[in-house]
Design an enzyme around this catalytic site. Structure first.
Site, PDB file in Angstrom:
ATOM      1  N   CYS A 197       0.852  -1.194   0.000  1.00 52.75           N
ATOM      2  CA  CYS A 197       0.000   0.000   0.000  1.00 52.75           C
ATOM      3  C   CYS A 197       0.891   1.248   0.000  1.00 52.75           C
ATOM      4  CB  CYS A 197      -0.896  -0.002   1.232  1.00 52.75           C
ATOM      5  SG  CYS A 197      -1.730   1.568   1.546  1.00 52.75           S
ATOM      6  N   CYS A 246       0.214   3.176   3.679  1.00 50.49           N
ATOM      7  CA  CYS A 246       0.592   2.593   4.972  1.00 50.49           C
ATOM      8  C   CYS A 246       1.634   1.496   4.836  1.00 50.49           C
ATOM      9  CB  CYS A 246      -0.638   2.092   5.720  1.00 50.49           C
ATOM     10  SG  CYS A 246      -1.256   0.510   5.131  1.00 50.49           S
ATOM     11  N   CYS A 273      -4.728   0.580   0.321  1.00 44.92           N
ATOM     12  CA  CYS A 273      -5.616  -0.349   1.017  1.00 44.92           C
ATOM     13  C   CYS A 273      -7.066  -0.038   0.669  1.00 44.92           C
ATOM     14  CB  CYS A 273      -5.480  -0.212   2.535  1.00 44.92           C
ATOM     15  SG  CYS A 273      -3.952  -0.833   3.194  1.00 44.92           S
ATOM     16  N   CYS A 318      -6.138   0.962   7.024  1.00 46.11           N
ATOM     17  CA  CYS A 318      -5.053   1.831   6.541  1.00 46.11           C
ATOM     18  C   CYS A 318      -4.830   2.982   7.526  1.00 46.11           C
ATOM     19  CB  CYS A 318      -5.405   2.369   5.158  1.00 46.11           C
ATOM     20  SG  CYS A 318      -4.001   2.998   4.235  1.00 46.11           S
TER      21      CYS A 318
END
Lengths: 294, 200
Positions: free
Chosen positions: A246, A249, A271, A277
């Site tokens: 992602c 994150c 995400c 997230c």
């Protein structure tokens, strides 16, 4: 968590539905739980939103809701998209209940096509909005026939469909609404969740309820019930994977959405579960997109 | 029967039915777990609190119900008719809900509706009244809703009663779903549950 009181002078029955409708749906839910994966017909009502906006899930939620519940609503994993926001507002208005975006805080989660990344617990109920509940419908359009196929456990056609995928594409090309067998008996449509989420349904600690408003069917998967994705020995079931984490994150284990950034083909992967997230970001995790921006 | 003879139903019908249903749903989803009643409505004898809870939250004019002769009197039929509108059905083969003392389990289970192959949901729900739940004996339950195994020991189930429940589980996906209704709590054995008898 937020609560919103009802407008003065405009009172709905608690959770919108009348009591007789709730009782009818409650009786259907008990049958659905007793026969995991079997689609129980119910007298679906018209709701104050069009079919396709989660009328089945809303009727299930309205029938099980109690005033102490804390409701979370997600649409493709996100708490802040149109369908999730409008359903959350609907229940705040007609039931005056508390809502949350945090998966752990919720007692009741209504979802459109995703299962939260955070594992669910025993005290929670997950309600799915289902467009087409019959997994055999695209193979056999007649309800009388699909009903007979379920009765006789005649599921060969579904395996032929998956086999044709392999013959044509070299692998099973079904990526969402991937058929599952529940409690070694009924083949069930897990609703159009990505197949990435299928393993989360298997022996889940939470009760899972499915409502299809237009097709007027309710079905259920009790806690700790075997939910097996159909496959072949030489083509075992596999979930999707991504070759990057992602962007926000940095998680490499969650389900990612591809977002187009401009007309030059720039894209990022983030995400799909917004709460997952955001809580990772709050814990200090950073993805490659964030690092590049700094 | 005069209207003044009627016992009240739920004190807050909407809320009480909602919390009662959640307990029944939870019991059905987790077979063998004994759930305490969240509310208690006035009980016309010889019914008990959980049976009244089930009746008031699930019965209405669409659900013919049957009462065992031991539970049947004008007061109870009047009570359920007034609060739920459900029609009393003298033939238990046609009833959607059957209320009876747990000692009658073996005989009643023989003839309750088990649904059809195409519509297994068109089956009866049995509500067996028990004095309570014991700590030993009974059955070990496995299947959907149960992580490993749950032991359940409703007071008063006869050996023939357990045999009837074992037969019922073999019929899956057809069969009857059983609610054990106690004075303070309830538990369920849906048709999907498999049973092994335990030594007392």
């Amino acid at each position: 968590m937020t609560t919103e009181t009802q407008d003065e002078g405009l009172e709905y029955n608690f959770a919108y539905l009348d009591e007789q409708t709730k009782r009818m749906i409650r009786r259907a839910l008990l049958k659905a739980v007793a026969v995991p994966g079997y689609q129980v017909p119910f007298a679906g009502r018209e709701m104050p939103m069009p079919y396709g906006w989660g009328t089945g899930g809303i009727q299930v939620t309205a029938s099980i809701l109690e005033s102490e519940d804390v409701l979370k609503v997600i649409d493709q994993g996100a708490d802040d998209t149109t369908n999730a926001v409008s359903i959350r507002k609907f229940f705040q208005r007609v039931a005056g209940i508390a809502t949350t975006e945090k998966t752990e805080e919720a007692t009741l989660i209504q979802t459109r096509h995703r299962i939260p990344e955070t594992p669910l617990s025993e005290g929670q109920i997950l309600v799915y909005q289902v467009p087409i509940p019959e997994p055999l419908r695209f193979l056999e359009p007649r309800e009388t026939e699909t009903r007979k196929m379920h009765a006789l456990e005649e599921y060969g056609l579904m395996h032929v469909k998956l086999y044709e995928d392999i013959a044509r594409h070299g692998h099973i090309a079904t990526t969402y609404a991937y058929p599952v067998k529940v409690n070694d008996r009924y083949i069930m449509d897990p609703s159009p969740t990505p197949k990435f989420d299928n393993p989360k349904m298997n022996r889940c600690a939470a009760l899972q309820l499915f409502g299809a408003g237009r097709e007027k069917r309710i079905y259920a998967v009790p806690p700790y019930t075997d939910v097996v994705s159909l496959d072949f020995e030489d083509h075992p079931f596999e979930i999707q994977g991504w070759d990057q984490p992602c962007s926000i994150c940095g998680d490499s284990t969650s389900f990612l959405d591809e977002v187009i950034m401009d007309d030059q083909g720039t894209r990022m992967f983030v995400c799909s579960d917004t709460d997952h997230c955001a809580s990772r970001q709050a814990q200090g995790y950073q993805g490659p997109g964030q690092e590049a921006a700094e | 029967m005069a209207i003044t003879d009627l016992t009240p139903g739920f004190s807050d019908p909407v809320r009480d039915a909602a919390v009662s249903f959640r307990i029944i749903l939870d019991a059905m989803a987790r077979p063998g777990e004994v759930k305490s009643l969240p509310v208690v409505a006035p009980v016309p004898a010889p019914l008990n609190a959980a049976a009244v809870c089930v009746a008031l939250s699930l019965l209405d004019s669409d659900t013919p119900y049957w009462l065992a002769p031991d539970l049947r009197n004008d007061r109870i039929i009047g009570h359920l008719s007034f609060h739920t509108g459900a029609p009393f059905e003298p033939d238990y083969k046609k009833a959607q809900f059957a209320f009876f003392p747990v000692e009658d389990l073996a005989t009643v289970m023989q003839d309750l509706s088990i649904g059809t192959d195409e519509y297994p949901d068109r089956s009866a729900t049995a509500v067996a009244l028990v004095a309570g739940f014991g700590a030993t004996g009974g059955v070990r339950l496995t299947g959907p809703g149960i992580e490993t195994a749950n032991d359940l020991s409703p007071v008063g189930v006869t050996p023939a009663g357990w045999k009837a429940l074992e037969r019922n589980s073999i019929l899956f996906p057809l069969g009857v779903d059983i609610l054990f209704a106690g004075p303070e709590s309830l538990a369920a054995i849906p048709r999907s549950t498999r049973l092994t008898e335990l030594e007392a």
